[in-house]
Design an enzyme around this catalytic site. Structure first.
Site, mmCIF file in Angstrom:
data_model
loop_
_atom_site.group_PDB
_atom_site.id
_atom_site.type_symbol
_atom_site.label_atom_id
_atom_site.label_comp_id
_atom_site.label_asym_id
_atom_site.label_seq_id
_atom_site.Cartn_x
_atom_site.Cartn_y
_atom_site.Cartn_z
ATOM 1 N N ARG A 207 0.842 -1.076 -0.066
ATOM 2 C CA ARG A 207 0.007 0.088 0.062
ATOM 3 C C ARG A 207 0.777 1.238 -0.013
ATOM 4 O O ARG A 207 1.769 1.219 0.508
ATOM 5 C CB ARG A 207 -0.771 -0.046 1.236
ATOM 6 C CG ARG A 207 -2.030 -1.105 1.272
ATOM 7 C CD ARG A 207 -3.143 -0.618 -0.043
ATOM 8 N NE ARG A 207 -4.097 -1.676 -0.068
ATOM 9 C CZ ARG A 207 -4.217 -2.576 -0.842
ATOM 10 N NH1 ARG A 207 -3.499 -2.742 -1.567
ATOM 11 N NH2 ARG A 207 -5.231 -3.453 -0.894
ATOM 12 N N HIS B 139 -0.844 0.452 -9.666
ATOM 13 C CA HIS B 139 -1.454 -0.612 -8.646
ATOM 14 C C HIS B 139 -2.079 -1.400 -9.503
ATOM 15 O O HIS B 139 -3.276 -1.878 -9.338
ATOM 16 C CB HIS B 139 -2.278 0.344 -7.967
ATOM 17 C CG HIS B 139 -2.690 -0.394 -6.469
ATOM 18 N ND1 HIS B 139 -3.106 0.219 -5.462
ATOM 19 C CD2 HIS B 139 -3.083 -1.815 -6.450
ATOM 20 C CE1 HIS B 139 -3.236 -0.528 -4.352
ATOM 21 N NE2 HIS B 139 -3.322 -1.941 -4.999
ATOM 22 N N GLU C 33 -2.781 7.564 -3.304
ATOM 23 C CA GLU C 33 -4.006 6.917 -3.692
ATOM 24 C C GLU C 33 -5.018 7.053 -2.663
ATOM 25 O O GLU C 33 -4.636 7.121 -1.608
ATOM 26 C CB GLU C 33 -3.516 5.446 -3.906
ATOM 27 C CG GLU C 33 -2.708 5.174 -5.068
ATOM 28 C CD GLU C 33 -2.509 3.610 -5.144
ATOM 29 O OE1 GLU C 33 -3.176 2.811 -5.504
ATOM 30 O OE2 GLU C 33 -1.195 3.409 -5.024
#
Length: 334
Positions: free
Chosen positions: A227, A287, A256
């Site tokens: 992440r 991603h 994000e």
């Protein structure tokens, strides 16, 4: 038991087809916000990243038995409150672990061998062999932080490169034949490459900061396919500039949001972000590490398997609590 399920994401016809075939009622809602959804009538919810399932939404879910997220992370779900309400959380990290592992290795090969800049140079008519001399994975020490599904898959696929593979995890005794579990000090001391495979939690938020980077005994390559919020962009840019980090492979970025929308619409993009994306020491992808044709199918299948298993367990629990139920009770919703 589970009767009625709400599907909140498009492009997953296999899940709907299989669940309907098993006798479940599946409703679809791909546009409404959580405020407009009447969740009280559903036993289960299936989503990916379109919505954030917060405490307010869960409070209205009087019959909810599970929340299933198609993917590996569940950070868009208030997992603590869901657990408190006895709601089972389902995810499918087994489905995209191999895709993430392959992608991480591909990015590492690109950054260590200058594949992208040399490709761009040749297209412009420049033939520069010496400045694009690469480095081999063989003989390097790879430190994997987070040794769950994707970390283990990454180590397994690296095993043919003749590298030394170490892993660190908060859980004890999970090392295997592919990676030796060590403490963080050993990771700091030995690693030539660091690959992150951790969930996004309070503990991992911003974990890759400059204080963390300074603890490494030598410069290293960084891979992040977990992440974006686990890495502080401005600290990473500083480390790239002063040579503490040789290069970074980033499939995820700090900017994000939960729905992984186009980050270029994000109004708080900083100078550090643009320094990052223009650096020849960085390889970026949007991603997509776990986003393959195969992983989509495998994640869908895994979600269905887990829902069916949960329903079986709920039925068995009900039968134990109600031993006088009719013989066909178990199959009444299949």
């Amino acid at each position: 038991m589970i009767k009625r399920i709400l599907v909140l994401e498009k492009n997953h016809p296999f899940i709907i087809y299989k669940l309907k075939k098993e006798g479940f009622i599946c409703d679809e809602n791909y546009y409404d916000s959580t405020d407009k959804i009447d969740i009280s009538v559903y036993d289960g919810v299936i989503l990916r990243s379109r919505l954030k399932i917060d405490k307010k939404f869960i409070k209205k879910a009087k019959n909810l038995k599970f929340i299933a997220r198609i993917g590996s992370g569940i950070e868009n779900i208030d997992k603590d409150y869901a657990s408190k309400k006895g709601i089972t959380l389902i995810s499918s990290p087994e489905g995209n672990k191999d895709a993430v592992a392959e992608h991480a290795i591909g990015m590492l090969l690109c950054i260590m061998n200058h594949i992208i800049p040399s490709h761009q140079q040749i297209k412009k008519g420049k033939w520069d062999r010496e400045n694009n001399r690469g480095m081999e994975i063989m003989g390097k020490t790879i430190g994997i932080i987070g040794y769950g599904n994707t970390g283990k898959a990454f180590a397994k696929k690296l095993s043919g490169f003749d590298a030394r593979i170490l892993c660190y995890d908060i859980l004890p005794k999970i090392g295997d034949t592919y990676a030796m579990q060590v403490d963080m000090n050993t990771i700091f001391k030995k690693s030539d490459v660091i690959s992150l495979h951790v969930p996004y939690t309070k503990e991992t938020k911003g974990m890759i900061n400059y204080n963390f980077i300074k603890k490494f005994y030598k410069p290293f390559y960084l891979i992040n396919t977990s992440r974006g919020g686990c890495v502080l962009t401005n600290h990473l840019v500083k480390a790239l500039r002063n040579g503490k980090i040789y290069g970074a492979c980033l499939d995820v970025l700090e900017y994000e949001n939960f729905s992984f929308e186009n980050i270029f619409h994000y109004h708080k993009l900083s100078k550090n972000f643009f320094d990052l994306i223009h650096s020849n020491k960085v390889v970026l992808t949007p991603h997509v590490a776990g986003w393959t044709q195969e992983s989509k199918s495998k994640m869908d299948k895994k979600i269905v398997e887990k829902i069916l298993l949960l329903n079986k367990l709920l039925i068995e629990k009900t039968i134990i609590q109600n031993p006088h139920a009719p013989d066909n009770y178990q199959n009444s919703y299949r």
